[in-house]
Design an enzyme around this catalytic site. Structure first.
Site, PDB file in Angstrom:
ATOM      1  N   LYS A   1       0.832  -1.205   0.000  1.00 19.07           N
ATOM      2  CA  LYS A   1       0.000   0.000   0.000  1.00 19.07           C
ATOM      3  C   LYS A   1       0.866   1.255   0.000  1.00 19.07           C
ATOM      4  CE  LYS A   1      -3.677   2.503  -0.012  1.00 19.07           C
ATOM      5  NZ  LYS A   1      -4.726   2.535   1.017  1.00 19.07           N
TER       6      LYS A   1
ATOM      7  N   LYS B   1      -0.925  11.286   6.354  1.00 17.03           N
ATOM      8  CA  LYS B   1      -0.492  10.213   7.260  1.00 17.03           C
ATOM      9  C   LYS B   1       0.205   9.101   6.492  1.00 17.03           C
ATOM     10  CE  LYS B   1      -3.362   7.105   7.877  1.00 17.03           C
ATOM     11  NZ  LYS B   1      -3.778   5.809   7.271  1.00 17.03           N
TER      12      LYS B   1
END
Length: 284
Positions: A167, A235
């Site tokens: 990811k 983030k």
């Protein structure tokens, strides 16, 4: 299998709906779970209650700190779990944390898969998310039919943390692509072109991307509603930069994207989708 789902926000609510059946659900803000509750799912007061009620538990949370609290905190999943359960974390989180949770769960004979997803709110609503999985392949095979209910692709990458590393690669690709998309539209506008016609044309050529097809039209409509929040993207980029530093590699494109996104106002970061990066240029 009895199913639990924790984290019923923009993505999680759609994913839970695709899984179907009657699920045990929990969200930090109960209001965001009201639609699922009206649909007949069972509200739980704590993550621990979900763990005590379900055989398989999905989590779709915001930050690594949330993941750690839900899995390892007081009245969390592991404290209330039982042997044979499978937990599936679809949050984009830290590979290191995924490994930590996996190891702690193994002591209790619980399997944990790190299974972050890509495809945004559109993919969640359409059930076409791409799922990247790390952990035990045997556990994945047991829950694969559930994952396939909200995805078009489920790919296994190896040991715990592998899903999160994949990811990160995904987010790195998106980060620089978002800058390119915003600059392309900004350039076309200042060149006096019909920007909608430009978008339609370049989307069909080598410049085509998911962002151009799905997010650029929102920019042209002035719609910055989140499919994926800007602060969550920041983030993710920070996690990727931290991991790159551990590997001893330099990613200047990612660093630039992180810097540009950080120039946006706090309000923009907290309330808009990632395509809000266009506002960096639009307000120059």
């Amino acid at each position: 299998m009895k199913i639990g789902f924790i984290g019923t926000g923009v993505m999680g609510s759609s994913m839970a709906s695709h899984i179907g059946g009657t699920q045990y659900i929990y969200n930090r803000t109960k209001q965001k779970a009201e639609t699922l509750i009206r649909d007949g799912h069972i509200w739980c007061e704590t993550p621990g209650e979900v763990a005590r009620s379900a055989d398989v538990v999905f989590t779709m949370l915001g930050y690594p700190i949330d993941v750690e609290a839900i899995y390892l905190g007081p009245d969390g999943l592991l404290e209330n779990g039982k042997p044979g359960q499978i937990y599936i974390d679809c949050t984009t989180s830290s590979p290191e944390l995924a490994q930590k949770i996996y190891n702690a769960a193994k002591v209790k004979e619980i399997d944990v898969l790190d299974a972050p997803v890509s495809g945004g709110d559109i993919g969640a609503k359409n059930g076409t998310l791409s799922v990247m999985v790390g952990g035990e392949e045997v556990a994945l095979k047991k829950v694969l039919p559930l994952l396939e209910k909200f995805s078009s692709s489920v790919t296994y990458f190896g040991a715990a943390g592998s899903g999160q590393h994949t990811k990160m690669a995904n987010q790195i690709a998106i980060a620089t692509n978002m800058i390119g998309m915003a600059e392309s539209l900004y350039y076309a506008y200042h060149a006096g072109l019909d920007v909608e016609k430009v978008l339609e044309t370049i989307s069909k050529g080598a410049a085509g991307s998911w962002s151009l097809s799905n997010l650029a039209p929102r920019i042209l409509d002035g719609n910055y509603e989140p499919g994926f929040y800007t602060h969550h993207f920041l983030k993710d980029m920070k996690i990727a930069l931290d991991e790159a530093e551990k590997m001893g590699i330099i990613l200047p494109g990612l660093a630039l994207s992180y810097k540009l996104y950080n120039t946006l106002s706090t309000d923009i970061k907290e309330t808009t989708g990632t395509h809000a990066i266009y506002q960096y240029y639009d307000k120059k």
